[in-house]
Design a protein around this motif. Structure first.
Motif, PDB file in Angstrom:
ATOM      1  N   TRP A 101       5.577  -1.174   1.757  1.00  0.00           N
ATOM      2  CA  TRP A 101       4.468  -0.394   1.985  1.00  0.00           C
ATOM      3  C   TRP A 101       3.289  -1.327   2.263  1.00  0.00           C
ATOM      4  O   TRP A 101       2.742  -1.663   1.155  1.00  0.00           O
ATOM      5  CB  TRP A 101       4.264   0.967   1.108  1.00  0.00           C
ATOM      6  CG  TRP A 101       4.733   2.162   1.474  1.00  0.00           C
ATOM      7  CD1 TRP A 101       5.530   2.405   2.795  1.00  0.00           C
ATOM      8  CD2 TRP A 101       4.863   3.264   1.053  1.00  0.00           C
ATOM      9  NE1 TRP A 101       5.963   3.587   2.652  1.00  0.00           N
ATOM     10  CE2 TRP A 101       5.808   4.122   1.552  1.00  0.00           C
ATOM     11  CE3 TRP A 101       4.189   3.794  -0.261  1.00  0.00           C
ATOM     12  CZ2 TRP A 101       5.795   5.338   1.233  1.00  0.00           C
ATOM     13  CZ3 TRP A 101       4.531   5.166  -0.917  1.00  0.00           C
ATOM     14  CH2 TRP A 101       5.119   6.178  -0.095  1.00  0.00           C
ATOM     15  N   SER A 102       2.815  -1.273   3.279  1.00  0.00           N
ATOM     16  CA  SER A 102       1.713  -2.272   3.642  1.00  0.00           C
ATOM     17  C   SER A 102       0.354  -1.752   2.901  1.00  0.00           C
ATOM     18  O   SER A 102      -0.059  -0.537   2.882  1.00  0.00           O
ATOM     19  CB  SER A 102       1.271  -2.363   4.999  1.00  0.00           C
ATOM     20  OG  SER A 102       0.031  -3.022   5.344  1.00  0.00           O
ATOM     21  N   LEU A 103      -0.638  -2.614   2.242  1.00  0.00           N
ATOM     22  CA  LEU A 103      -1.895  -2.342   1.820  1.00  0.00           C
ATOM     23  C   LEU A 103      -2.760  -3.254   2.570  1.00  0.00           C
ATOM     24  O   LEU A 103      -3.931  -3.465   2.112  1.00  0.00           O
ATOM     25  CB  LEU A 103      -1.856  -2.714   0.249  1.00  0.00           C
ATOM     26  CG  LEU A 103      -0.676  -2.027  -0.563  1.00  0.00           C
ATOM     27  CD1 LEU A 103      -1.044  -2.630  -2.083  1.00  0.00           C
ATOM     28  CD2 LEU A 103      -0.879  -0.416  -0.653  1.00  0.00           C
ATOM     29  N   ALA A 117     -11.095  -1.644  -1.971  1.00  0.00           N
ATOM     30  CA  ALA A 117     -10.263  -0.880  -0.901  1.00  0.00           C
ATOM     31  C   ALA A 117      -8.829  -1.079  -1.476  1.00  0.00           C
ATOM     32  O   ALA A 117      -7.862  -0.240  -1.024  1.00  0.00           O
ATOM     33  CB  ALA A 117     -10.422  -1.235   0.300  1.00  0.00           C
ATOM     34  N   THR A 118      -8.312  -2.168  -1.784  1.00  0.00           N
ATOM     35  CA  THR A 118      -6.970  -2.357  -2.163  1.00  0.00           C
ATOM     36  C   THR A 118      -6.517  -1.689  -3.338  1.00  0.00           C
ATOM     37  O   THR A 118      -5.512  -0.945  -3.423  1.00  0.00           O
ATOM     38  CB  THR A 118      -6.601  -4.037  -2.467  1.00  0.00           C
ATOM     39  OG1 THR A 118      -7.012  -4.581  -1.427  1.00  0.00           O
ATOM     40  CG2 THR A 118      -5.107  -4.119  -2.821  1.00  0.00           C
ATOM     41  N   LEU A 119      -7.302  -1.560  -4.158  1.00  0.00           N
ATOM     42  CA  LEU A 119      -7.091  -0.563  -5.448  1.00  0.00           C
ATOM     43  C   LEU A 119      -6.955   0.918  -5.058  1.00  0.00           C
ATOM     44  O   LEU A 119      -5.966   1.751  -5.466  1.00  0.00           O
ATOM     45  CB  LEU A 119      -8.130  -0.688  -6.591  1.00  0.00           C
ATOM     46  CG  LEU A 119      -8.353  -2.252  -7.248  1.00  0.00           C
ATOM     47  CD1 LEU A 119      -9.591  -2.030  -8.159  1.00  0.00           C
ATOM     48  CD2 LEU A 119      -7.153  -2.376  -7.954  1.00  0.00           C
ATOM     49  N   GLU A 120      -7.875   1.282  -4.070  1.00  0.00           N
ATOM     50  CA  GLU A 120      -7.627   2.517  -3.740  1.00  0.00           C
ATOM     51  C   GLU A 120      -6.237   2.709  -2.892  1.00  0.00           C
ATOM     52  O   GLU A 120      -5.657   3.902  -3.008  1.00  0.00           O
ATOM     53  CB  GLU A 120      -8.850   2.950  -2.545  1.00  0.00           C
ATOM     54  CG  GLU A 120     -10.168   3.194  -3.208  1.00  0.00           C
ATOM     55  CD  GLU A 120     -11.098   3.445  -2.416  1.00  0.00           C
ATOM     56  OE1 GLU A 120     -11.068   3.467  -1.133  1.00  0.00           O
ATOM     57  OE2 GLU A 120     -12.486   3.533  -2.946  1.00  0.00           O
ATOM     58  N   GLN A 121      -5.775   1.888  -1.987  1.00  0.00           N
ATOM     59  CA  GLN A 121      -4.636   2.161  -1.582  1.00  0.00           C
ATOM     60  C   GLN A 121      -3.428   1.794  -2.493  1.00  0.00           C
ATOM     61  O   GLN A 121      -2.412   2.565  -2.147  1.00  0.00           O
ATOM     62  CB  GLN A 121      -4.632   0.704  -0.304  1.00  0.00           C
ATOM     63  CG  GLN A 121      -5.509   0.849   0.575  1.00  0.00           C
ATOM     64  CD  GLN A 121      -4.809   0.105   1.955  1.00  0.00           C
ATOM     65  OE1 GLN A 121      -3.627   0.451   2.590  1.00  0.00           O
ATOM     66  NE2 GLN A 121      -5.713  -0.805   2.275  1.00  0.00           N
ATOM     67  N   ASP A 123      -3.447   3.260  -5.474  1.00  0.00           N
ATOM     68  CA  ASP A 123      -3.361   4.525  -5.901  1.00  0.00           C
ATOM     69  C   ASP A 123      -2.972   5.494  -4.971  1.00  0.00           C
ATOM     70  O   ASP A 123      -2.370   6.367  -5.273  1.00  0.00           O
ATOM     71  CB  ASP A 123      -5.060   4.894  -6.357  1.00  0.00           C
ATOM     72  CG  ASP A 123      -5.262   6.151  -6.853  1.00  0.00           C
ATOM     73  OD1 ASP A 123      -4.608   6.416  -8.043  1.00  0.00           O
ATOM     74  OD2 ASP A 123      -5.438   7.110  -6.301  1.00  0.00           O
ATOM     75  N   LEU A 124      -3.290   5.306  -3.738  1.00  0.00           N
ATOM     76  CA  LEU A 124      -2.888   6.374  -2.582  1.00  0.00           C
ATOM     77  C   LEU A 124      -1.358   6.186  -2.619  1.00  0.00           C
ATOM     78  O   LEU A 124      -0.519   7.390  -2.342  1.00  0.00           O
ATOM     79  CB  LEU A 124      -3.504   5.829  -1.388  1.00  0.00           C
ATOM     80  CG  LEU A 124      -3.004   6.770  -0.168  1.00  0.00           C
ATOM     81  CD1 LEU A 124      -3.097   8.454  -0.263  1.00  0.00           C
ATOM     82  CD2 LEU A 124      -3.834   6.245   1.249  1.00  0.00           C
ATOM     83  N   ALA A 125      -0.762   5.039  -2.488  1.00  0.00           N
ATOM     84  CA  ALA A 125       0.622   4.709  -2.195  1.00  0.00           C
ATOM     85  C   ALA A 125       1.230   5.349  -3.520  1.00  0.00           C
ATOM     86  O   ALA A 125       2.441   6.100  -3.204  1.00  0.00           O
ATOM     87  CB  ALA A 125       0.956   3.337  -2.248  1.00  0.00           C
ATOM     88  N   HIS A 177      -0.700  -7.532  -9.599  1.00  0.00           N
ATOM     89  CA  HIS A 177       0.581  -7.526  -9.716  1.00  0.00           C
ATOM     90  C   HIS A 177       1.019  -6.655 -11.013  1.00  0.00           C
ATOM     91  O   HIS A 177       1.816  -5.831 -10.833  1.00  0.00           O
ATOM     92  CB  HIS A 177       0.905  -9.125 -10.205  1.00  0.00           C
ATOM     93  CG  HIS A 177       2.344  -9.233 -10.774  1.00  0.00           C
ATOM     94  ND1 HIS A 177       2.767  -9.027 -12.092  1.00  0.00           N
ATOM     95  CD2 HIS A 177       3.395  -9.151 -10.179  1.00  0.00           C
ATOM     96  CE1 HIS A 177       4.011  -9.124 -12.328  1.00  0.00           C
ATOM     97  NE2 HIS A 177       4.481  -9.267 -11.057  1.00  0.00           N
ATOM     98  N   PHE A 178       0.117  -6.453 -12.011  1.00  0.00           N
ATOM     99  CA  PHE A 178       0.376  -5.480 -13.096  1.00  0.00           C
ATOM    100  C   PHE A 178       0.221  -4.011 -12.282  1.00  0.00           C
ATOM    101  O   PHE A 178       1.091  -3.284 -12.912  1.00  0.00           O
ATOM    102  CB  PHE A 178      -0.940  -5.655 -14.120  1.00  0.00           C
ATOM    103  CG  PHE A 178      -0.708  -4.654 -15.337  1.00  0.00           C
ATOM    104  CD1 PHE A 178       0.346  -4.844 -16.168  1.00  0.00           C
ATOM    105  CD2 PHE A 178      -1.495  -3.738 -15.348  1.00  0.00           C
ATOM    106  CE1 PHE A 178       0.367  -3.814 -17.219  1.00  0.00           C
ATOM    107  CE2 PHE A 178      -1.500  -2.720 -16.274  1.00  0.00           C
ATOM    108  CZ  PHE A 178      -0.475  -2.807 -17.232  1.00  0.00           C
ATOM    109  N   LEU A 179      -0.510  -3.878 -11.537  1.00  0.00           N
ATOM    110  CA  LEU A 179      -0.569  -2.387 -10.785  1.00  0.00           C
ATOM    111  C   LEU A 179       0.408  -2.418  -9.784  1.00  0.00           C
ATOM    112  O   LEU A 179       0.674  -0.919  -9.191  1.00  0.00           O
ATOM    113  CB  LEU A 179      -1.892  -2.050 -10.183  1.00  0.00           C
ATOM    114  CG  LEU A 179      -3.145  -2.112 -10.973  1.00  0.00           C
ATOM    115  CD1 LEU A 179      -4.425  -2.119 -10.263  1.00  0.00           C
ATOM    116  CD2 LEU A 179      -2.880  -1.053 -12.059  1.00  0.00           C
TER     117      LEU A 179
END
Length: 377
Positions: A101-103, A117-121, A123-125, A177-179
């Motif tokens: 899944w692309s972020l 914005a990456t952290l939000e994506q 979370d969304l994924a 990476h941890f996330l």
């Protein structure tokens, strides 16, 4: 700072025992449910395609479903969702066993905005995957991907994300990476440019190797590609690149880079988009034929690029359509072994190579404390 150059074997050496794409001892590939032909019984290539894919499903290298779902007030991926290209019923009809899944971010975001914005994506994924527990399962390693498939789920891996997502900070890279981030694209930043990698860029690649984050070179400059292929101890991939000799798109690779990628046992994942590969399923097959001939069967894979807003070739409009492409390859004389590498084996090899390199590097190298200001001035 310690370089992995002297500590670890080259990418080619790491891959020497992975060539056959056989499972690890703990990676038992269970037989899929018997396929009952639903197409014309006289269409032997299509029926063979379904049979092969039942045993060797597609690992799709690029999908933007979570971002596409942001604009929908309601969706049901388990039952089917006609407003997107990807849902669980179509993934099963297409014999898809794993999705990246692309972020990737909207253009123009950098710095703290890109990180946020990456952290939000992310979370969304993860939220999307949780809503589809019967059809999807998050995975971080080759073994978990195989486990998900064996349980009748589609494995979901997070990435690629664009390099701006790490905010020029190795600490942020480690937290991503941890996330769950598993693939990072090296473009859109000062340390991986037309001139190639800077000293900080080289340290990013070493730290990615140490963590097990796979380098994505789609859209990277030729200088960056060549330097990464020499530097990286783990296999790399190009998440959305076809053959420039057949279609002169800037993200497609010229033959010399394809040959170098093959020599390094990297992976070129061909996008199913009309812009990069052409308007028909035969055009996509032409690219796959060409890349197999130039880079080798161990270096070609598939990226549906579904739900990205791109137009797709005829007969390849959504994630249920992979059997049509495989049937076309069988008509061209591809054998089952090469199809199995294309759809499943090559991605598993790259994931295993990243895991192996990370385990070895973590025994020899502490997390890097380098900063861009120290290394690049």
């Amino acid at each position: 700072m310690a370089d992995l150059q002297d500590d670890l074997r080259t990418t080619a050496a790491v891959g020497e025992f992975d060539d056959l794409a056989e499972p690890y001892p703990d990676e038992v590939v269970m037989a899929a449910e018997p396929y009952e032909p639903v197409s014309d019984p006289d269409d032997e290539p299509m029926n063979r395609a379904h049979t092969i894919l039942a045993a060797h499903p597609v690992a799709d290298g690029y999908n933007e479903l979570p971002w596409a779902l942001k604009r929908l007030p309601y969706y049901d991926l388990e039952e089917g969702e006609s407003t997107v290209d990807t849902d669980v019923p179509r993934l099963r009809r297409g014999h898809v066993g794993a999705l990246f899944w692309s972020l990737h971010l909207p253009e123009g975001l950098d710095g703290d905005r890109a990180v946020g914005a990456t952290l939000e994506q992310l979370d969304l994924a993860k939220a999307v995957a949780r809503t589809c527990g019967e059809g999807l399962r998050p995975a971080w390693t080759a073994g978990q991907v195989a486990d998900a498939r064996n349980c009748g789920r589609v494995a979901v891996l997070l990435g690629p994300a664009g390099a701006p997502a790490m905010g020029d900070s190795l600490g942020i890279l480690r937290q991503l990476h941890f996330l769950g981030l598993r693939v990072l694209s090296l473009n859109g930043v000062s340390w991986a440019s037309e001139a190639g990698l800077t000293r900080f860029g080289e340290e990013v690649v070493r730290e990615m190797n140490r963590l097990g984050v796979i380098v994505d070179l789609s859209g990277a400059s030729a200088s960056t590609v060549r330097r990464v292929l020499r530097l990286s101890r783990a296999p790399v991939l190009c998440s959305r690149s076809a053959a420039r000799a057949l279609r002169p798109h800037p993200a497609n690779l010229p033959d010399d880079l394809l040959a170098e990628l093959g020599a390094a046992k990297g992976l070129c994942m061909v996008p199913l988009t009309a812009e990069q590969t052409g308007p028909t399923v035969r055009d996509v097959a032409d690219h796959l034929d060409h890349i197999r001939a130039v880079a080798g069967a161990q270096s070609v894979g598939l990226s549906g690029t579904y739900d990205s807003g791109s137009a797709h070739p005829q007969e390849l409009g959504d994630t249920s359509c992979y059997p049509r492409l495989i049937a076309e390859l069988l008509r061209r004389g591809w054998d089952e072994a090469d199809v199995a590498l294309l759809t499943w084996g090559n991605v598993q090899r790259v994931l295993r190579g990243a895991d192996f390199t990370a385990r070895a590097a973590q025994q020899r190298r502490e997390p890097s404390a380098a900063t861009i200001s120290e290394l690049d001035g």
